[in-house]
Structure formats: structure tokens, C-alpha cells
Design a protein around this motif. Structure first.
Motif, mmCIF file in Angstrom:
data_model
loop_
_atom_site.group_PDB
_atom_site.id
_atom_site.type_symbol
_atom_site.label_atom_id
_atom_site.label_comp_id
_atom_site.label_asym_id
_atom_site.label_seq_id
_atom_site.Cartn_x
_atom_site.Cartn_y
_atom_site.Cartn_z
ATOM 1 N N SER A 111 0.823 -1.205 0.000
ATOM 2 C CA SER A 111 0.000 0.000 0.000
ATOM 3 C C SER A 111 0.859 1.257 0.000
ATOM 4 O O SER A 111 0.561 2.225 -0.697
ATOM 5 N N VAL A 115 0.805 4.100 -2.940
ATOM 6 C CA VAL A 115 0.501 5.508 -2.641
ATOM 7 C C VAL A 115 1.629 6.406 -3.159
ATOM 8 O O VAL A 115 1.372 7.429 -3.798
ATOM 9 N N SER A 118 1.466 6.691 -6.968
ATOM 10 C CA SER A 118 0.430 7.602 -7.476
ATOM 11 C C SER A 118 0.800 9.062 -7.226
ATOM 12 O O SER A 118 0.521 9.917 -8.059
ATOM 13 N N ARG A 119 1.433 9.354 -6.112
ATOM 14 C CA ARG A 119 1.837 10.737 -5.815
ATOM 15 C C ARG A 119 3.000 11.197 -6.687
ATOM 16 O O ARG A 119 3.097 12.366 -7.039
ATOM 17 N N ARG A 163 -1.269 2.890 6.753
ATOM 18 C CA ARG A 163 -1.743 4.259 7.008
ATOM 19 C C ARG A 163 -0.941 4.901 8.134
ATOM 20 O O ARG A 163 -0.561 6.064 8.054
ATOM 21 N N LEU A 166 2.524 5.747 6.793
ATOM 22 C CA LEU A 166 2.449 6.912 5.909
ATOM 23 C C LEU A 166 2.242 8.198 6.713
ATOM 24 O O LEU A 166 2.832 9.240 6.392
#
Length: 187
Positions: A111, A115, A118-119, A163, A166
Motif C-alpha cells: 500500500s 501511494v 500515485s503521488r 496508514r 504513511l
């Protein structure tokens, strides 16, 4: 000029590692990939930081110059956040102590890498292929290691942990940037 399909791995040694039946060479290859991506991101951040510090010194304090600088510092902040996130991924690799905990330690990394990918797509498109390859490699390692260790994957727990990691990375990156540019307002 010939175009190369992004679906074909031309490097035979990488091709052999990615398709290796054992877990350890794939983990080592993934770790090396993370290190290469980190190296590129750190260099990019250093370049951006030099430029931003120079703009910060030259800033006359007007609203326009501060607004322009804030936009460039946000770009640096995104790169810093990606760096700190990948360092979290690297720590997960370093926390592996045996076959039994490979899936547990690495499951949040998928994950995190997705993330970051994509950023970074709009900021550093040159890293897209490496991040995509890393994501696929991690997925395969996690599934294979869970199968070999006869363990189950808890994606709810993995997503919760990713999460958290991050968020930690974002806090670290924010702190570094805010300390370096204390007079800028970020929305």
C-alpha cells in the motif's frame, strides 16, 4: 529509435531474480530497488532544496513571492514525504527475521509503494516503472511467503499499519520542511 515495452524485462539477471522460486533473492532485489529509488528521490530533493533555499533568501516578503515559494516548497514536501515513506518500507525489510514473518512485515509495504507511486507520477514520472515493478515484486513475495509459511494475510491490519506508517512519514517530512521554512503558510 526503438521503443521498449514496459511489460518486457530486458535485463536477464533482473528477469531471473523476479521469477526466482526462492524468496530471499526477490527480497534482496526489492531492497536494492528501494535503495535505487531512494537515491534518485534524495538527489531530486537536494536539488529542489538548494533552489528553494536560494529563493527563500531572495524573497522580499511580498505576498506574491511567498506564494510562489510556497508552491515550490510543497513540491519539495511531496518528495520528502515519498523519501520518508520509502525509508519506512526499507525498515520493514530490515525487520524481517525469518520466513515466518516475511508476509507480516512486508504486507503494509504494498500500500505504501502504491501511494508513493500515485503521488510521484506527476512529479517524477521516471520512477513510475520502478515503483510499479516494486509493487508487483512485493505482492508476489508476500503471497509466496505466506503460502510457504502456511500463514494467512490480514489485509485490514496491513492497511491500518500502512496508514500509520504513511502518517509517520508525513509528520517527519512536514517537520523538516516547516523547520527549514518557518515563515511560509501551507494550506
Amino acid at each position: 529509435m526503438t521503443t521498449q515495452s514496459k511489460w518486457v524485462i530486458e535485463d536477464e539477471t533482473a528477469n531471473q531474480i523476479v521469477r526466482a522460486s526462492t524468496i530471499k533473492p526477490r527480497i534482496d532485489y526489492a531492497s536494492d530497488t528501494v535503495d535505487k529509488i531512494l537515491e534518485a528521490l534524495v538527489q531530486k530533493r537536494l536539488d529542489i532544496n538548494r533552489s528553494n533555499l536560494e529563493l527563500y533568501r531572495q524573497s522580499d516578503g511580498s505576498q506574491d513571492s511567498l506564494k510562489s515559494l510556497a508552491a515550490k516548497v510543497r513540491y519539495e514536501l511531496e518528495i520528502s514525504c515519498a523519501i520518508e515513506s520509502l525509508r519506512q518500507v526499507r525498515r520493514c525489510f530490515d525487520s524481517i527475521v525469518g520466513m515466518g514473518n516475511v508476509a507480516t512485515m512486508l504486507s503494509p509495504t504494498i500500500s505504501i509503494v502504491r501511494v508513493i507511486r500515485s503521488r510521484m507520477l506527476s512529479l517524477m514520472p521516471s520512477l513510475d516503472y520502478q515503483l510499479g515493478e516494486l509493487s508487483l515484486l512485493l505482492s508476489g513475495v508476500i503471497v509466496d511467503s505466506a503460502h510457504l509459511a502456511s500463514s494467512s494475510l490480514d489485509f485490514e491490519r496491513a492497511n491500518s499499519q500502512s496508514r500509520r506508517l504513511l502518517d509517520e512519514a508525513k509528520l517527519i517530512a512536514d517537520s523538516k520542511i516547516y523547520n527549514q521554512f518557518p515563515n511560509l503558510d501551507f494550506p
